[in-house]
Scaffold this motif. Structure first.
Motif, PDB file in Angstrom:
ATOM      1  N   ALA A  30       0.832  -1.209   0.000  1.00  0.00           N
ATOM      2  CA  ALA A  30       0.000   0.000   0.000  1.00  0.00           C
ATOM      3  C   ALA A  30       0.864   1.256   0.000  1.00  0.00           C
ATOM      4  CB  ALA A  30      -0.933  -0.005   1.207  1.00  0.00           C
ATOM      5  N   GLN A  31       1.965   1.228   0.765  1.00  0.00           N
ATOM      6  CA  GLN A  31       2.866   2.377   0.800  1.00  0.00           C
ATOM      7  C   GLN A  31       3.553   2.562  -0.552  1.00  0.00           C
ATOM      8  OE1 GLN A  31       5.827   2.159   3.868  1.00  0.00           O
ATOM      9  NE2 GLN A  31       6.541   4.256   3.556  1.00  0.00           N
ATOM     10  N   THR A  32       3.876   1.461  -1.211  1.00  0.00           N
ATOM     11  CA  THR A  32       4.570   1.534  -2.497  1.00  0.00           C
ATOM     12  C   THR A  32       3.693   2.150  -3.572  1.00  0.00           C
ATOM     13  OG1 THR A  32       5.980  -0.362  -1.992  1.00  0.00           O
ATOM     14  CG2 THR A  32       5.629   0.159  -4.317  1.00  0.00           C
ATOM     15  N   ILE A  33       2.428   1.726  -3.666  1.00  0.00           N
ATOM     16  CA  ILE A  33       1.566   2.252  -4.738  1.00  0.00           C
ATOM     17  C   ILE A  33       0.870   3.540  -4.323  1.00  0.00           C
ATOM     18  CG2 ILE A  33       1.203  -0.053  -5.669  1.00  0.00           C
ATOM     19  CD1 ILE A  33      -1.630   0.012  -4.511  1.00  0.00           C
ATOM     20  N   GLY A  34       0.994   3.913  -3.041  1.00  0.00           N
ATOM     21  CA  GLY A  34       0.457   5.182  -2.577  1.00  0.00           C
ATOM     22  C   GLY A  34      -1.050   5.251  -2.521  1.00  0.00           C
ATOM     23  N   GLN A  35      -1.708   4.137  -2.282  1.00  0.00           N
ATOM     24  CA  GLN A  35      -3.173   4.105  -2.215  1.00  0.00           C
ATOM     25  C   GLN A  35      -3.614   2.806  -1.564  1.00  0.00           C
ATOM     26  OE1 GLN A  35      -4.934   3.448  -6.273  1.00  0.00           O
ATOM     27  NE2 GLN A  35      -2.801   3.748  -6.920  1.00  0.00           N
ATOM     28  N   PRO A  36      -4.864   2.738  -1.101  1.00  0.00           N
ATOM     29  CA  PRO A  36      -5.343   1.502  -0.487  1.00  0.00           C
ATOM     30  C   PRO A  36      -5.298   0.340  -1.473  1.00  0.00           C
ATOM     31  CG  PRO A  36      -6.826   3.321  -0.012  1.00  0.00           C
ATOM     32  CD  PRO A  36      -5.864   3.819  -1.042  1.00  0.00           C
ATOM     33  N   LEU A  37      -5.077  -0.850  -0.957  1.00  0.00           N
ATOM     34  CA  LEU A  37      -5.019  -2.036  -1.814  1.00  0.00           C
ATOM     35  C   LEU A  37      -6.420  -2.482  -2.212  1.00  0.00           C
ATOM     36  CD1 LEU A  37      -2.385  -4.208   0.103  1.00  0.00           C
ATOM     37  CD2 LEU A  37      -1.992  -2.582  -1.768  1.00  0.00           C
TER      38      LEU A  37
END
Length: 318
Positions: A30-37
């Motif tokens: 989630a931190q990597t893509i910058g949005q909720p999974l």
């Protein structure tokens, strides 16, 4: 150990889409893509790190599949953006699949190996649902065989052959379905002497549509050879469309074919019989034809079933 590991599943070079696998803890992903999974076993259209838009699938707790556009520049930009966020990429394209470290379930691993090559988008939610369905029902049984064969057409594009007498409008129909000029269309009989084909999406189903040479009695040696080869290829197609113009008869050689009457713009009144009526010029009847083809090859009822299916076996001929 890097919190998130990545690997491009599609080979280098230009392509319509790319498939990028990210593996790690849910928090790190989630931190990597910058949005909720996305929810597990679901898929959604998302912004990809501000550089592209594509689908994000979540086949299991610790895996994401990103599907950006497949151009080399898009891949390069996304790779650099992820590396700046601390993501570790596999050393080579042929490295050991990263899901082995995070996915112990054999069905999940097999699903992950199939997802990048699925021809139709509709295959993705079905494939993502398979681990849970196999766990609940067990492996597919003999009773699931025919359904599995039809659903595999979402993974490997089925072949649809257009057959008919010369000048029935086969090339024009192929061009109309493809939305571009694929085959040379001409009022002169015998223009097509070999197969011409294109990948076309029909009501969500990716198909290889082939335009076969017009079938007729001929003394031309080359045309006779083309027609003989056509019959063999048509016999191997998943579906045959028998096309005939307003004043032509349908070929009796393929009685189980889907009958379609072409050039209905030239004969707007006399639409009789059970055949579908289409016009490659005006587009009349093309959406209905596309849906009929898709429903014949992959019926809605097959997709709606919650039973597991055998997604790995190669589709049978015909």
């Amino acid at each position: 150990m890097h919190p998130v590991q990545a690997r491009w599943c599609t080979p280098p070079g230009a392509a319509a889409i790319g498939v990028l696998r990210l593996c790690g803890s849910p928090e790190a992903l989630a931190q990597t893509i910058g949005q909720p999974l996305p929810e597990i076993e679901s898929i959604s259209l998302r912004n990809l790190l501000g550089h592209d838009e594509g689908l994000i699938a979540r086949p299991d707790t610790n895996t994401l599949l990103l599907t950006p556009h497949g151009g080399p520049r898009v891949r390069q930009v996304l790779t650099m953006a992820l590396q700046e966020r601390g993501v570790h990429f596999a050393a080579t394209e042929h490295a050991e699949p990263l899901w082995n470290a995070v996915t112990k379930d054999a069905v999940s691993r097999r699903v992950l190996s199939i997802l990048p090559i699925a021809a139709s988008d509709a295959a993705i939610p079905l494939l993502l649902a398979q681990p849970k369905r196999w766990k609940h029902y067990g492996p597919p049984t003999k009773a699931d065989g025919e359904r599995s064969r039809r659903l595999r057409r979402l993974i490997v594009a089925p072949v649809v052959a257009i057959v008919g007498p010369p000048n029935a409008g086969k090339s024009s129909l192929l061009n109309a379905l493809a939305g571009r000029e694929v085959a040379a269309a001409s009022p002169e009989a015998g223009t097509t002497r070999d197969f011409v084909g294109a990948m076309v999406t029909l009501d969500g189903l990716s198909c290889m549509i082939i335009d076969a040479p017009g079938v007729r009695a001929t003394t031309d040696a080359i045309e006779h050879q083309s027609i003989s080869a056509a019959r063999k290829e048509i016999a191997r197609a998943d579906l045959c469309i028998s096309l005939a113009g307003p004043d032509q008869s349908f070929l009796s050689e393929w009685p189980d074919a889907l009958h379609v009457r072409s050039k209905c713009d030239l004969d707007p009144v006399h639409h009789t019989g059970n055949a579908l009526h289409v016009s490659a010029v005006t587009g009349q009847g093309l959406p209905q034809l596309a849906r009929t083809i898709r429903q014949t090859l992959v019926p809605d009822s097959e997709c709606a079933s919650d039973r597991p299916f055998d997604f790995e076996a190669l589709p049978s001929e015909g």
